[in-house]
Structures are given as C-alpha cells and as structure tokens.
Design a protein around this motif. Structure first.
Motif, PDB file in Angstrom:
ATOM      1  N   UNK A  30       0.760  -1.224   0.109  1.00 18.00           N
ATOM      2  CA  UNK A  30       0.093  -0.127   0.035  1.00 18.00           C
ATOM      3  C   UNK A  30       0.614   1.357  -0.113  1.00 18.00           C
ATOM      4  N   UNK A  31       1.888   1.044   0.645  1.00 17.67           N
ATOM      5  CA  UNK A  31       2.908   2.481   0.876  1.00 17.67           C
ATOM      6  C   UNK A  31       3.399   2.546  -0.576  1.00 17.67           C
ATOM      7  N   UNK A  32       3.919   1.390  -1.170  1.00 12.07           N
ATOM      8  CA  UNK A  32       4.506   1.575  -2.442  1.00 12.07           C
ATOM      9  C   UNK A  32       3.708   2.026  -3.677  1.00 12.07           C
ATOM     10  N   UNK A  33       2.344   1.768  -3.438  1.00 10.06           N
ATOM     11  CA  UNK A  33       1.438   2.134  -4.575  1.00 10.06           C
ATOM     12  C   UNK A  33       0.512   3.267  -4.011  1.00 10.06           C
ATOM     13  N   UNK A  34       0.678   3.788  -3.009  1.00 11.20           N
ATOM     14  CA  UNK A  34      -0.012   4.884  -2.659  1.00 11.20           C
ATOM     15  C   UNK A  34      -0.722   5.711  -3.492  1.00 11.20           C
ATOM     16  N   UNK A  35       0.013   6.076  -4.592  1.00 13.74           N
ATOM     17  CA  UNK A  35      -0.461   7.272  -5.527  1.00 13.74           C
ATOM     18  C   UNK A  35      -1.077   6.630  -6.638  1.00 13.74           C
ATOM     19  N   UNK A  36      -1.215   5.156  -6.831  1.00 12.07           N
ATOM     20  CA  UNK A  36      -2.054   4.592  -7.588  1.00 12.07           C
ATOM     21  C   UNK A  36      -3.366   3.568  -7.263  1.00 12.07           C
ATOM     22  N   UNK A  37      -3.477   3.730  -5.969  1.00 12.43           N
ATOM     23  CA  UNK A  37      -4.697   3.004  -5.355  1.00 12.43           C
ATOM     24  C   UNK A  37      -5.453   4.096  -4.772  1.00 12.43           C
ATOM     25  N   UNK A  38      -6.644   4.054  -5.329  1.00 10.26           N
ATOM     26  CA  UNK A  38      -7.660   5.133  -5.075  1.00 10.26           C
ATOM     27  C   UNK A  38      -8.384   4.716  -3.817  1.00 10.26           C
ATOM     28  N   UNK A  39      -9.024   3.581  -3.648  1.00  9.10           N
ATOM     29  CA  UNK A  39      -9.695   2.903  -2.742  1.00  9.10           C
ATOM     30  C   UNK A  39      -9.269   1.543  -2.431  1.00  9.10           C
TER      31      UNK A  39
END
Length: 251
Positions: free
Chosen positions: A81-90
C-alpha cells in the motif's frame, strides 16, 4: 472445552509453521493460481476493483485462526500500500469464516488501473513471506483477479446490491477508512512490541501475532462502543437505527 480447542489449534499452527524450516511439505498440498503475465499494451484502460483472496487453512472441528490475517496485512499488504499509494484510489479488507465452498478467507480489495493490479499481483506471487506461509500450509490457496479484464469498473460494484444505490456508491469510502484504521492499529501495536524483540522463527511469529490479535480484540471489546459506534452515531446526528434484532437502539 474452549481451552482445549485453542491449545489444539496452537499446536496445529506451530506444526505447520515448523515445516517451513524442515521443508516437509506434501506434494500437491499447495494450490497457487498465478496471474498470466501480459504486456502493458495488452492491459485495458480505466480503473476497476481487483481482489486477492487468501484462502486460509481451516481444519474440521477447529476454530478459525484469525491472527494470521494480521501477519499478512502488516507484513505483506501494508508495504504494498505504501509503495503504490499514488496509484490505489480505494482499498479495503474483508474477513470471513463459514463452512461452505469459500471457507475461511482474508481478502484484499483495491481500486486502481490494471497496470497497478498487475504489479501488485506480481509482487505478491514472489513475496517470500507468502511463499513460506503457503509452504507451511497456513494458506491453502491464493486467488487473483485477472488484470487483463476489468469486470468491476464502478465504485459501487463491490457493494451489497440489497442496499440503496446511494449507500452502494458511498460505502467504499467508509469501509476504506475502517480498514485503514484497523491496519494502523495492528501496526501500532506490533511495531511497538517489536522494538526490543523482533520475532524471527515461525513459532515466534505465530505467538507474536496471536498476542497482537488478542490486544486488538481487547481494544475493540472495551472501546468499540464509544470510539467506533458512538462516534459513528454522532456523525448521523445521534439518530436511532433499526438494529438486526429489529429494534431501535443508540450507541
């Protein structure tokens, strides 16, 4: 009787985890549904809901082993989640245990572009923690969605269809906050306890997250009525609601 079942469950998990060290796994015991690799050009455009289902081992006549969900959430999902925080909206978690075809499952849902889903699935399939946990028999199977096909493009697609449409469209934001708090609570307790003694062996990991789960459960039981339910009630102006027993009650 409850103490005996808990003790038997503890022995079972310890035995299963020890197999990681000994390498004694039965051929064909672990099923793994890998995601078929595709090139970025083959992936569809747009966003959608994706999920990863961790089908946990749940032998007959035993209680569900809930604390391994916390281990996966803290050590595997949280870094992703931290690594992809800018690409996961919910995103959200779902936990269930029922003696049916689905059985005992810990599910991670997230709303993103197919490319992000492919990256997350690739990372999970090579994650050493999941590989070891599956080899030990703690996880029976991991099922991934297919990022080459967006089947749930709408925000409300994973909501309960029995709810009013207005709730279906807004509920994902609510459960995302709930899941975030639960994960942060797990991390807060685990990271604090890890300062002086980080669990290393399978037995230590099992005992450690069992204790974290007990602490989280105690916090929920002692503080949930006010910290969670009362303040949720406050957001809705302290209006009464129809409880599942079909009577009005306040929190």
């Amino acid at each position: 009787m409850v103490k005996i079942k808990v003790f038997r469950n503890w022995l079972l998990i310890c035995f299963l985890l020890v197999t990681v060290l000994t390498g004694c796994t039965s051929p064909g015991q672990v099923q793994k549904h890998e995601v078929k690799p595709v090139t970025p050009e083959e992936l569809p455009s747009g966003n959608g809901w994706w999920c990863v289902r961790f089908r946990m081992n749940w032998p007959p006549d035993t209680a569900p082993v809930w604390h391994m969900d916390l281990y996966i959430a803290h050590q595997v999902i949280m870094p992703l989640l931290e690594q992809n925080k800018n690409d996961i909206y919910l995103w959200r978690f779902h936990r269930r245990s029922k003696r049916d075809g689905a059985g005992r499952q810990f599910t991670f849902y997230f709303y993103s572009a197919p490319r992000t889903a492919q990256q997350i699935f690739d990372a999970l399939q090579s994650n050493p923690i999941l590989i070891d946990t599956m080899s030990a028999g703690v996880i029976d199977d991991i099922v991934y969605d297919n990022p080459a096909e967006i089947k749930q493009p709408n925000i409300d697609d994973t909501s309960d269809k029995m709810w009013p449409l207005s709730i279906q469209k807004t509920w994902p934001y609510y459960i995302a906050g709930v899941s975030q708090m639960w994960l942060n609570l797990v991390a807060e307790i685990a990271d604090q306890d890890m300062k002086d003694n980080r669990p290393a062996s399978p037995e230590e990991i099992d005992a450690f997250y069992r204790q974290v789960n007990e602490t989280v459960t105690e916090l929920w039981q002692n503080n949930g009525r006010h910290a969670f339910l009362h303040h949720l009630n406050a957001v809705f102006g302290y209006e009464s609601l129809v409880y599942w027993e079909k009577r009005f009650m306040d929190f």
